[in-house]
Design an enzyme around this catalytic site. Structure first.
Site, PDB file in Angstrom:
ATOM      1  N   LYS A  14      -9.155  -0.236  -6.197  1.00 25.71           N
ATOM      2  CA  LYS A  14      -9.241   0.414  -4.890  1.00 25.71           C
ATOM      3  C   LYS A  14     -10.592   1.061  -4.677  1.00 25.71           C
ATOM      4  CE  LYS A  14      -7.765   1.885  -0.970  1.00 25.71           C
ATOM      5  NZ  LYS A  14      -6.699   2.825  -0.622  1.00 25.71           N
ATOM      6  N   LEU A  28      -5.178   9.218   7.808  1.00 27.35           N
ATOM      7  CA  LEU A  28      -6.473   8.531   7.844  1.00 27.35           C
ATOM      8  C   LEU A  28      -6.260   7.079   7.475  1.00 27.35           C
ATOM      9  CD1 LEU A  28      -8.745  11.277   6.284  1.00 27.35           C
ATOM     10  CD2 LEU A  28      -8.815  10.427   8.630  1.00 27.35           C
ATOM     11  N   HIS A  57      -4.786  -0.659   5.560  1.00 30.37           N
ATOM     12  CA  HIS A  57      -4.352   0.122   6.733  1.00 30.37           C
ATOM     13  C   HIS A  57      -5.313   0.018   7.913  1.00 30.37           C
ATOM     14  CE1 HIS A  57      -7.082   2.996   4.930  1.00 30.37           C
ATOM     15  NE2 HIS A  57      -6.203   3.599   4.157  1.00 30.37           N
ATOM     16  N   ARG A 108       2.356   9.481  -5.786  1.00 29.18           N
ATOM     17  CA  ARG A 108       2.032  10.756  -6.461  1.00 29.18           C
ATOM     18  C   ARG A 108       2.534  10.724  -7.912  1.00 29.18           C
ATOM     19  NH1 ARG A 108      -1.223  10.718  -2.206  1.00 29.18           N
ATOM     20  NH2 ARG A 108      -0.400  11.701  -0.325  1.00 29.18           N
ATOM     21  N   HIS A 134     -10.413   1.174   1.451  1.00 30.57           N
ATOM     22  CA  HIS A 134     -10.254   2.156   2.539  1.00 30.57           C
ATOM     23  C   HIS A 134     -11.517   2.034   3.382  1.00 30.57           C
ATOM     24  CE1 HIS A 134      -8.863   6.046   4.397  1.00 30.57           C
ATOM     25  NE2 HIS A 134     -10.112   5.937   4.838  1.00 30.57           N
ATOM     26  N   ASN A 146      -4.960   7.240  -6.270  1.00 28.40           N
ATOM     27  CA  ASN A 146      -5.674   8.497  -5.953  1.00 28.40           C
ATOM     28  C   ASN A 146      -4.904   9.734  -6.396  1.00 28.40           C
ATOM     29  OD1 ASN A 146      -3.780   8.009  -3.861  1.00 28.40           O
ATOM     30  ND2 ASN A 146      -4.971   9.147  -2.366  1.00 28.40           N
ATOM     31  N   HIS A 184       0.874  -1.204   0.000  1.00 29.75           N
ATOM     32  CA  HIS A 184       0.000   0.000   0.000  1.00 29.75           C
ATOM     33  C   HIS A 184       0.892   1.230   0.000  1.00 29.75           C
ATOM     34  CE1 HIS A 184      -3.825   2.162   1.485  1.00 29.75           C
ATOM     35  NE2 HIS A 184      -2.933   3.096   1.184  1.00 29.75           N
ATOM     36  N   ALA A 212      -4.149  14.795   5.323  1.00 22.90           N
ATOM     37  CA  ALA A 212      -3.936  13.514   6.012  1.00 22.90           C
ATOM     38  C   ALA A 212      -2.872  12.714   5.292  1.00 22.90           C
ATOM     39  CB  ALA A 212      -5.243  12.723   6.048  1.00 22.90           C
ATOM     40  N   HIS A 266       1.624   5.335  -1.730  1.00 21.70           N
ATOM     41  CA  HIS A 266       1.273   6.511  -2.544  1.00 21.70           C
ATOM     42  C   HIS A 266       2.555   7.113  -3.095  1.00 21.70           C
ATOM     43  CE1 HIS A 266      -2.885   6.571  -1.035  1.00 21.70           C
ATOM     44  NE2 HIS A 266      -2.349   6.110   0.072  1.00 21.70           N
ATOM     45  N   HIS A 323       2.990  14.515   1.538  1.00 21.63           N
ATOM     46  CA  HIS A 323       2.340  15.807   1.284  1.00 21.63           C
ATOM     47  C   HIS A 323       3.393  16.884   1.542  1.00 21.63           C
ATOM     48  CE1 HIS A 323      -1.910  14.497   1.078  1.00 21.63           C
ATOM     49  NE2 HIS A 323      -1.564  13.582   1.954  1.00 21.63           N
ATOM     50  N   ASP A 355       1.382   2.639   3.574  1.00 19.86           N
ATOM     51  CA  ASP A 355       0.528   3.815   3.374  1.00 19.86           C
ATOM     52  C   ASP A 355       1.365   5.086   3.445  1.00 19.86           C
ATOM     53  OD1 ASP A 355      -1.761   5.240   2.789  1.00 19.86           O
ATOM     54  OD2 ASP A 355      -2.477   5.278   4.860  1.00 19.86           O
TER      55      ASP A 355
HETATM   56  N1  LIG Z   1      -3.532   7.732   4.547  1.00 18.23           N
HETATM   57  C1  LIG Z   1      -3.678   9.025   4.426  1.00 18.23           C
HETATM   58  O1  LIG Z   1      -3.825   9.703   5.444  1.00 18.23           O
HETATM   59  N2  LIG Z   1      -3.667   9.635   3.212  1.00 18.23           N
HETATM   60  C2  LIG Z   1      -3.588   9.005   1.931  1.00 18.23           C
HETATM   61  C3  LIG Z   1      -4.888   8.434   1.475  1.00 18.23           C
HETATM   62  C4  LIG Z   1      -5.319   7.156   2.186  1.00 18.23           C
HETATM   63  O2  LIG Z   1      -4.636   6.135   2.136  1.00 18.23           O
HETATM   64  O3  LIG Z   1      -6.384   7.142   2.817  1.00 18.23           O
HETATM   65  C5  LIG Z   1      -3.089  10.034   0.908  1.00 18.23           C
HETATM   66  O4  LIG Z   1      -3.182   9.769  -0.298  1.00 18.23           O
HETATM   67  O5  LIG Z   1      -2.585  11.075   1.313  1.00 18.23           O
HETATM   68 ZN   LIG Z   2      -3.261   5.088   1.481  1.00 21.25          ZN
HETATM   69 ZN   LIG Z   3      -6.805   5.041   2.747  1.00 19.47          ZN
END
Ligand SMILES: NC(=O)N[C@@H](CC(=O)O)C(=O)O
Ligand SMILES: [Zn+2]
Ligand SMILES: [Zn+2]
Length: 343
Positions: free
Chosen positions: A99, A219, A174, A17, A136, A41, A13, A263, A15, A251, A247
């Site tokens: 997802k 989150l 998560h 970007r 999620h 996402n 899992h 988040a 991210h 950011h 996860d």
């Molecule tokens: N985990 C998070 O707090 N944020 C994730 C999105 C997600 O996995 O829910 C994100 O893309 O920033």
């Molecule tokens: Zn995530």
């Molecule tokens: Zn999530």
């Protein structure tokens, strides 16, 4: 000196970007992981196999020279995802999951699913072709306390969905609560879960140590200590249903240190080391390899990685900030110590 050698882990899992941000964070994951499930996402979200192919090509092109890291792509499920799109995704060979973001649940989830009924044609096709659903698992009803949204999701959405599509492979992403850990442990073999390092290491007090701590906001939000203990028990239990998913969600610093902060925690810079800390604290370092390197591939029907990584028990200090495109991000443990180090 204490060392630990493991089959190379994967991140189920992640991210990454896009663009400059992708180029900035990808080397951290390439250093540690053989593969990662890449969350879709983006803005706009990755909803088609064609978009996933293009995103995959951008990730491959951004890898550091010599890296064999393999991105495992996902599609973002919407109310309009067709059964045909699911069949195309499966046939591609590079899409490994779809997802489900309840609309409005988290970062970039506006295009998410508004009701399971609307997504049913896609979900039925996924069960048929054997493409896992990654969830999620939080309800979005503002009347439900934010600390209860995962537990309520199990009853309201997860259980009815599993009952309706018993052949569907589902990953509860998560997980953060005792309820989710116990639910997954008792569920049939087609239900698994990822657990982050930060939910194994911190409880909700970490959000308020000495003042509000935006870099500890993610989150699903951190929960109370009893839940953290239940997650540690699940991860170190030896059950094949639980596997590593960081996860890691980068950011920009200014987007987190804000009146309405985003988040997500960035953990890819020290992912396997942070998990090693959590497993060591539980006296379960001997269980880390199964959780990090074996259970995930087995669930997804893939072989384990062929090479290994070695960690040494050595304190090091995390950089206070890391470059992030034309800005910067604050990694977890910024300016603080991590107790294991990847060689
Ligand atoms: N985990 C998070 O707090 N944020 C994730 C999105 C997600 O996995 O829910 C994100 O893309 O920033
Ligand atoms: Zn995530
Ligand atoms: Zn999530």
């Amino acid at each position: 000196m204490h060392t630990l050698t493991l089959i190379r882990p994967d991140d189920w899992h992640l991210h990454l970007r896009d663009g400059d941000a992708l180029a900035a964070v990808l080397p951290d994951t390439c250093r540690q992981m053989g593969r990662a499930i890449i969350m879709p996402n983006l803005k706009p979200p990755v909803t088609t196999t064609e978009q996933a192919a293009a995103y995959r090509a951008r990730i491959l092109a951004a890898r550091p020279a010599g890296s064999a890291f393999e991105p495992l792509m996902t599609l973002y499920l919407t109310d309009r995802t067709s059964a045909d799109e699911i069949r195309r995704a499966k046939a591609s060979g590079f899409v490994h999951g779809v997802k489900l973001y309840p609309a409005g649940a988290t970062t970039n989830s506006d295009a998410g699913v508004t009701s399971i009924d609307k997504a049913m044609p896609a979900l039925e096709a996924m069960a048929e072709v054997g493409l896992p659903l990654l969830v999620h698992g939080e309800v979005t009803d503002p009347a439900i306390d934010i600390f209860d949204r995962e537990a309520v999701f199990i009853e309201q959405v997860f259980e009815p969905l599993i009952a309706r599509l018993p052949g569907l492979k589902v990953v509860f992403e998560h997980i953060t609560t005792r309820q989710a850990a116990e639910y997954v442990a008792a569920a049939p073999a087609n239900v698994g879960a990822t657990i982050t390092a930060h939910h194994l290491l911190m409880n909700r007090n970490a959000l308020f140590v000495g003042g509000v701590r935006p870099h500890h906001f993610c989150l699903p939000v951190l929960k109370r200590e009893t839940h953290r203990e239940a997650l540690v028990k699940a991860a170190t239990s030896g059950s094949p249903k639980f596997f590593l998913g960081t996860d890691s969600a980068p950011h920009a610093r200014h987007a987190k240190e804000s009146a309405c902060g985003c988040a997500g925690m960035y953990t890819a810079h020290a992912a396997i080391e942070l998990y090693a800390e959590a497993f060591e604290a539980a006296g379960a370092l001997d269980r880390l390899e199964a959780f990090a390197s074996l259970n995930g591939p087995a669930f997804y029907g893939l072989p384990a990685n062929a090479d290994t990584v070695t960690l040494v028990r050595e304190d090091w200090t995390v950089e206070p900030v890391l470059p992030f495109g034309d800005t910067e991000l604050v990694p977890l443990r910024a300016g603080e110590t991590v107790r294991w180090k990847l060689v």
